[in-house]
Design a protein around this motif. Structure first.
Motif, mmCIF file in Angstrom:
data_model
loop_
_atom_site.group_PDB
_atom_site.id
_atom_site.type_symbol
_atom_site.label_atom_id
_atom_site.label_comp_id
_atom_site.label_asym_id
_atom_site.label_seq_id
_atom_site.Cartn_x
_atom_site.Cartn_y
_atom_site.Cartn_z
ATOM 1 N N GLN A 159 25.232 20.003 39.191
ATOM 2 C CA GLN A 159 25.345 19.091 38.316
ATOM 3 C C GLN A 159 24.973 17.536 38.624
ATOM 4 N N GLN A 160 25.018 17.257 39.755
ATOM 5 C CA GLN A 160 24.837 15.799 40.445
ATOM 6 C C GLN A 160 23.275 15.513 39.990
ATOM 7 N N ILE A 161 22.427 16.569 40.183
ATOM 8 C CA ILE A 161 21.146 16.634 40.023
ATOM 9 C C ILE A 161 20.612 16.360 38.344
ATOM 10 N N ASP A 171 22.998 14.833 36.093
ATOM 11 C CA ASP A 171 23.750 13.670 35.819
ATOM 12 C C ASP A 171 22.748 12.442 36.307
ATOM 13 N N ALA A 172 21.707 12.679 37.614
ATOM 14 C CA ALA A 172 21.048 11.555 37.928
ATOM 15 C C ALA A 172 19.779 11.437 37.082
ATOM 16 N N GLY A 173 19.413 12.602 36.275
ATOM 17 C CA GLY A 173 18.173 12.507 35.481
ATOM 18 C C GLY A 173 17.034 13.613 35.932
ATOM 19 N N GLY A 174 17.558 14.322 36.815
ATOM 20 C CA GLY A 174 16.781 15.608 37.406
ATOM 21 C C GLY A 174 16.829 16.782 36.774
ATOM 22 N N THR A 175 16.518 17.820 36.963
ATOM 23 C CA THR A 175 16.547 19.110 36.121
ATOM 24 C C THR A 175 16.922 20.339 37.410
ATOM 25 N N ALA A 176 18.092 20.882 37.017
ATOM 26 C CA ALA A 176 18.481 22.102 37.686
ATOM 27 C C ALA A 176 17.972 23.302 37.201
ATOM 28 N N ILE A 177 17.519 24.022 37.928
ATOM 29 C CA ILE A 177 16.922 25.496 37.585
ATOM 30 C C ILE A 177 17.260 26.436 38.486
ATOM 31 N N GLU A 178 17.637 27.605 37.982
ATOM 32 C CA GLU A 178 18.052 28.745 38.814
ATOM 33 C C GLU A 178 16.807 29.239 39.793
ATOM 34 N N LEU A 179 16.879 29.258 41.015
ATOM 35 C CA LEU A 179 15.961 29.815 41.706
ATOM 36 C C LEU A 179 16.505 30.684 42.948
ATOM 37 N N ASP A 180 15.990 31.882 43.079
ATOM 38 C CA ASP A 180 16.214 32.872 44.076
ATOM 39 C C ASP A 180 15.044 33.123 44.937
#
Length: 276
Positions: free
Chosen positions: A45-47, A49-58
């Motif tokens: 969530q911090q990413i 909130d900072a303007g980045g994008t969080a993606i699911e990656l395994d």
């Protein structure tokens, strides 16, 4: 009117905590478009909130890696930097660690890194530029009892990276190795606990107990550094015009790597044996 310079795009693995999270936030602060990848999207969530994008990656799942790269290309049209940070430390004697766990260690630390690199290279070659930062460890320069599988993976990462650097140079793509030493992250707790889980009983129990205590002292002492310190090294590695091939961080890591260069194996054996 001068053409607009496109926003550089970075993909960082293992971005849900520690070094990966700190590097993502540091690059976002520099104005980069950052995609932080991890299995636990809710922990990034911090990413967001900072303007980045969080993606699911395994990094052990080929379809997950392929989907992540395809999404970034669809949204941004480019990937300028890949930071291969995902990894973990699995400790215990060679005798005690099941081969399935050894294979998983290589899947995460080596094969996942290599496969994701394969997926981004066509994009970087088309751009005629790119940078791959592989997060190794001072564990690729030294060795420890009860750490054979982990150290093997990091030795492999460095051999892969050195060959890849020469292989990709004609395409304008550089490969940089970052070698963290003791860093205050959850990685330390996981590796220490695996040591006791695998070898806390039986023939190697005394070694395991002493090493666990020593690791705890080092990780909590003045030799260790914050993830943010490593993140600043990563930012430098991806933004400088001509990066070094290797960066050891913090200062304690530089000292250990330097010591390894100077000392013969048997003397290094004697020093490292004091851990156990």
């Amino acid at each position: 009117m001068a053409p607009t310079t496109p926003t550089p795009v970075a993909l960082i693995t293992g971005a849900s905590s520690g070094i990966g999270l700190a590097a993502a936030l540091a690059l976002i602060e520099k104005g980069w478009a950052v995609y932080g990848g991890a299995r636990r999207v809710d922990r990034m969530q911090q990413i967001t909130d900072a303007g980045g994008t969080a993606i699911e990656l395994d990094v052990t799942d080929d379809s997950s890696m392929t989907a992540a790269v395809e999404r970034i290309v669809a949204e941004r049209g480019r990937i300028d930097v890949l930071v291969n940070n995902a990894g973990y430390g699995s400790y215990g004697s060679l005798e005690d660690v099941p081969i399935d766990e050894a294979r998983r260690q290589f899947e995460v630390n080596v094969f996942g890194l290599a496969r994701l690199t394969q997926l981004v290279l066509p994009i970087m070659r088309e751009l005629g530029r790119g940078r791959i930062v592989n997060i190794s460890s001072i564990g690729a320069r030294i060795y420890e009892p009860l750490g054979s599988w982990y150290h093997s993976t990091k030795f492999a990462v460095e051999g892969l990276s050195d060959s890849l650097r020469l292989e990709l140079a004609p395409h304008g793509i550089d490969v940089v190795i970052v070698q963290p030493g003791p860093i205050r992250t959850e990685w330390n707790t996981i590796s220490r606990e695996s040591l006791l889980e695998r070898s806390g009983q039986g023939a190697y129990a005394e070694q395991a107990s002493r090493m666990h205590a020593n690791y705890t002292r080092v990780d909590e002492g003045p030799m260790s550094a914050s993830p943010e310190e490593v993140a600043q090294t990563i930012v430098h590695a991806v933004t400088t015009g001509r990066p070094r091939t290797r960066y050891a961080v913090p200062f304690s890591a530089k000292a250990i790597v330097g010591l390894r260069r100077l000392l013969p194996d048997r003397m290094m054996d004697a020093i490292l044996s004091r851990l156990a």
